[in-house]
Design a protein around this motif. Structure first.
Motif, PDB file in Angstrom:
ATOM      1  N   ARG A 147       0.848  -1.194   0.000  1.00 13.36           N
ATOM      2  CA  ARG A 147       0.000   0.000   0.000  1.00 13.36           C
ATOM      3  C   ARG A 147       0.883   1.243   0.000  1.00 13.36           C
ATOM      4  N   TYR A 148       0.555   2.175  -0.887  1.00  8.89           N
ATOM      5  CA  TYR A 148       1.340   3.393  -0.996  1.00  8.89           C
ATOM      6  C   TYR A 148       0.439   4.627  -0.942  1.00  8.89           C
ATOM      7  N   SER A 149       0.876   5.615  -0.194  1.00 11.38           N
ATOM      8  CA  SER A 149       0.224   6.915  -0.194  1.00 11.38           C
ATOM      9  C   SER A 149       0.946   7.793  -1.206  1.00 11.38           C
ATOM     10  N   LEU A 150       0.191   8.361  -2.149  1.00  8.20           N
ATOM     11  CA  LEU A 150       0.783   9.184  -3.207  1.00  8.20           C
ATOM     12  C   LEU A 150       0.300  10.617  -3.066  1.00  8.20           C
ATOM     13  N   PHE A 151       1.221  11.563  -3.211  1.00 12.42           N
ATOM     14  CA  PHE A 151       0.869  12.969  -3.035  1.00 12.42           C
ATOM     15  C   PHE A 151       1.802  13.827  -3.875  1.00 12.42           C
ATOM     16  N   ILE A 152       1.545  15.141  -3.881  1.00  9.74           N
ATOM     17  CA  ILE A 152       2.383  16.078  -4.622  1.00  9.74           C
ATOM     18  C   ILE A 152       2.997  17.099  -3.667  1.00  9.74           C
ATOM     19  N   GLN A 153       4.119  17.680  -4.091  1.00  6.16           N
ATOM     20  CA  GLN A 153       4.780  18.748  -3.334  1.00  6.16           C
ATOM     21  C   GLN A 153       5.224  19.824  -4.330  1.00  6.16           C
ATOM     22  N   PRO A 154       4.301  20.732  -4.694  1.00  7.84           N
ATOM     23  CA  PRO A 154       4.612  21.735  -5.724  1.00  7.84           C
ATOM     24  C   PRO A 154       5.777  22.660  -5.389  1.00  7.84           C
ATOM     25  N   LYS A 155       6.081  22.852  -4.125  1.00  7.54           N
ATOM     26  CA  LYS A 155       7.143  23.783  -3.745  1.00  7.54           C
ATOM     27  C   LYS A 155       8.499  23.100  -3.581  1.00  7.54           C
ATOM     28  N   GLU A 156       8.550  21.804  -3.863  1.00 16.05           N
ATOM     29  CA  GLU A 156       9.805  21.064  -3.747  1.00 16.05           C
ATOM     30  C   GLU A 156      10.345  20.752  -5.147  1.00 16.05           C
ATOM     31  N   ASP A 157      11.517  20.140  -5.197  1.00 12.65           N
ATOM     32  CA  ASP A 157      12.114  19.812  -6.491  1.00 12.65           C
ATOM     33  C   ASP A 157      12.552  18.352  -6.564  1.00 12.65           C
ATOM     34  N   SER A 159      10.972  14.256  -6.595  1.00 12.92           N
ATOM     35  CA  SER A 159       9.818  13.365  -6.648  1.00 12.92           C
ATOM     36  C   SER A 159      10.288  11.955  -7.003  1.00 12.92           C
ATOM     37  N   THR A 160       9.407  10.998  -6.834  1.00 15.53           N
ATOM     38  CA  THR A 160       9.725   9.588  -7.046  1.00 15.53           C
ATOM     39  C   THR A 160       9.180   9.108  -8.382  1.00 15.53           C
ATOM     40  N   LYS A 163       8.084   4.036 -11.672  1.00 16.72           N
ATOM     41  CA  LYS A 163       8.681   2.709 -11.859  1.00 16.72           C
ATOM     42  C   LYS A 163       9.349   2.189 -10.589  1.00 16.72           C
ATOM     43  N   GLU A 164       9.524   3.060  -9.614  1.00 17.46           N
ATOM     44  CA  GLU A 164      10.116   2.614  -8.346  1.00 17.46           C
ATOM     45  C   GLU A 164       9.165   1.729  -7.556  1.00 17.46           C
ATOM     46  N   PHE A 165       7.867   1.883  -7.776  1.00 19.06           N
ATOM     47  CA  PHE A 165       6.924   1.062  -7.011  1.00 19.06           C
ATOM     48  C   PHE A 165       5.863   0.380  -7.881  1.00 19.06           C
ATOM     49  N   ILE A 166       5.940   0.545  -9.203  1.00 12.46           N
ATOM     50  CA  ILE A 166       5.035  -0.151 -10.117  1.00 12.46           C
ATOM     51  C   ILE A 166       5.847  -1.095 -10.988  1.00 12.46           C
ATOM     52  N   SER A 167       5.441  -2.370 -10.988  1.00  9.57           N
ATOM     53  CA  SER A 167       6.131  -3.391 -11.785  1.00  9.57           C
ATOM     54  C   SER A 167       5.093  -4.216 -12.535  1.00  9.57           C
ATOM     55  N   PRO A 168       5.476  -4.819 -13.674  1.00  5.00           N
ATOM     56  CA  PRO A 168       4.515  -5.632 -14.436  1.00  5.00           C
ATOM     57  C   PRO A 168       3.942  -6.785 -13.615  1.00  5.00           C
ATOM     58  N   LYS A 169       2.642  -7.015 -13.768  1.00  2.00           N
ATOM     59  CA  LYS A 169       1.928  -8.147 -13.165  1.00  2.00           C
ATOM     60  C   LYS A 169       2.025  -8.168 -11.639  1.00  2.00           C
ATOM     61  N   THR A 170       2.263  -7.005 -11.034  1.00  2.00           N
ATOM     62  CA  THR A 170       2.396  -6.927  -9.578  1.00  2.00           C
ATOM     63  C   THR A 170       1.309  -6.006  -9.015  1.00  2.00           C
ATOM     64  N   PRO A 171       0.335  -6.549  -8.285  1.00  2.00           N
ATOM     65  CA  PRO A 171      -0.745  -5.722  -7.739  1.00  2.00           C
ATOM     66  C   PRO A 171      -0.232  -4.725  -6.706  1.00  2.00           C
ATOM     67  N   ILE A 172      -0.819  -3.539  -6.697  1.00  6.71           N
ATOM     68  CA  ILE A 172      -0.517  -2.535  -5.678  1.00  6.71           C
ATOM     69  C   ILE A 172      -1.812  -1.844  -5.255  1.00  6.71           C
ATOM     70  N   ALA A 173      -1.764  -1.223  -4.089  1.00  8.65           N
ATOM     71  CA  ALA A 173      -2.866  -0.386  -3.604  1.00  8.65           C
ATOM     72  C   ALA A 173      -2.332   1.025  -3.424  1.00  8.65           C
ATOM     73  N   VAL A 174      -3.055   2.010  -3.953  1.00 11.54           N
ATOM     74  CA  VAL A 174      -2.618   3.397  -3.828  1.00 11.54           C
ATOM     75  C   VAL A 174      -3.707   4.227  -3.160  1.00 11.54           C
ATOM     76  N   CYS A 194       6.043  11.194  -2.865  1.00  8.31           N
ATOM     77  CA  CYS A 194       5.726  12.383  -3.650  1.00  8.31           C
ATOM     78  C   CYS A 194       6.021  12.023  -5.092  1.00  8.31           C
ATOM     79  N   ILE A 195       4.993  12.055  -5.953  1.00 10.59           N
ATOM     80  CA  ILE A 195       5.202  11.615  -7.336  1.00 10.59           C
ATOM     81  C   ILE A 195       5.288  12.784  -8.324  1.00 10.59           C
ATOM     82  N   SER A 196       5.120  14.017  -7.826  1.00  8.18           N
ATOM     83  CA  SER A 196       5.233  15.161  -8.733  1.00  8.18           C
ATOM     84  C   SER A 196       5.431  16.446  -7.949  1.00  8.18           C
ATOM     85  N   ASN A 197       6.094  17.393  -8.589  1.00 12.57           N
ATOM     86  CA  ASN A 197       6.230  18.735  -8.028  1.00 12.57           C
ATOM     87  C   ASN A 197       5.359  19.738  -8.775  1.00 12.57           C
ATOM     88  N   ASP A 198       4.454  19.218  -9.609  1.00 12.44           N
ATOM     89  CA  ASP A 198       3.482  20.047 -10.310  1.00 12.44           C
ATOM     90  C   ASP A 198       2.164  20.068  -9.537  1.00 12.44           C
TER      91      ASP A 198
END
Length: 219
Positions: A147-157, A159-160, A163-174, A194-198
C-alpha cells in the motif's frame, strides 16, 4: 458507459486478480438541506448555516476523480477496484461496472440518493454497484499487496519515479487524497511517495498511475 464495450460478468469479475486497488481519501459528503443534491463550494448561504468553509467541500474533485478512474481500460477489464474513504472514515465500495454520470448535477443527485439509501443498484436491481461497507479497507486488499500513499509537493524539487513502485503483473494499492498535497495514512502503509512537483489533481495523479500500469501490462 460506451455501449460497444462489453460489460464484464460477475462470475468473471470474481475470478480476476486486480492489478490496482484505489483508495480515494478525504471525501466530504454533505447533503444540501433544502435541495435534493450534495453541498457545493458555491452554496454560500448553506455553508454559513452549517458553519463550513468552501475548502471543506470536495464534490467537484470527487466527480472528476471518479469520472476518470471508472472509465479506464484497466477498470473496464476488471483489473481495478475503487474505494472511497470519507473524512469520517466511512468506507464506500464501488463496483467496476458503476458508470459515473457525465453531467455534474446528475452526479450530485446520485450521491444524494446514495446518502439516503446507502447503496446504488443497477437498472434491473440485480447488482449493487456502490455501497457502504463496515469493514476496514484491509479486508478488501489481499495480504502481501503493498500500500502506498501518493501525493504532490509543488514547492519542492524532488519526486519519485512511478517505476520505483510499479512493476509488471504486480498488484498494488494506492491512496490518493482529494487534497493531493495531503498524504494519506494507514496503519500498514508500506510507504508514502511524492510523485510530482506540479500542481496535479487527484484525478491526474491516478491517471498517471493507471497509464503506467496499463503500459507495463499491455492494456
Amino acid at each position: 458507459m460506451n455501449p460497444e464495450i462489453p460489460i464484464i460478468s460477475s462470475k468473471r469479475l470474481k475470478s480476476i486478480q486486480p492489478l490496482l486497488y484505489v483508495i480515494i481519501d478525504g471525501a466530504n459528503l454533505v447533503e444540501h438541506t433544502s435541495m435534493p443534491r450534495m453541498l457545493l463550494k458555491t452554496d454560500t448561504i448553506e455553508l454559513q448555516y452549517k458553519k463550513m468553509s468552501p475548502a471543506e467541500i470536495n464534490m467537484e474533485e470527487l466527480f472528476n476523480t471518479l469520472l476518470t478512474i471508472q472509465g479506464t481500460a484497466l477498470n473496464l477489464a476488471g483489473y481495478q477496484r475503487v474505494y472511497i474513504r470519507t473524512n469520517t472514515n466511512l468506507l464506500i465500495q464501488l463496483d467496476p461496472r458503476l458508470s459515473i454520470p457525465f453531467i455534474f448535477n446528475d452526479f450530485l443527485k446520485m450521491f444524494y440518493l446514495f446518502s439516503k439509501d446507502g447503496l446504488v443498484k443497477s437498472d434491473d436491481d440485480a447488482t449493487i454497484l456502490m455501497k457502504y461497507v463496515k469493514s476496514d479497507i484491509g479486508k478488501f486488499i489481499p495480504t502481501g499487496v503493498p500500500r502506498y500513499s501518493l501525493f504532490i509537493q509543488p514547492k519542492e524539487d524532488k519526486s519519485t519515479s512511478l517505476k520505483e513502485f510499479i512493476s509488471p503483473k504486480t498488484p498494488i494499492a494506492v491512496y490518493v487524497h482529494l487534497d493531493p498535497e495531503q498524504p494519506s495514512y494507514d496503519e500498514i502503509m508500506q510507504n508514502s511517495y511524492c510523485i510530482s512537483n506540479d500542481n496535479l489533481t487527484s484525478a491526474t495523479i491516478l491517471t498517471k498511475i493507471v497509464n503506467e500500469i496499463e503500459c507495463q501490462n499491455d492494456f
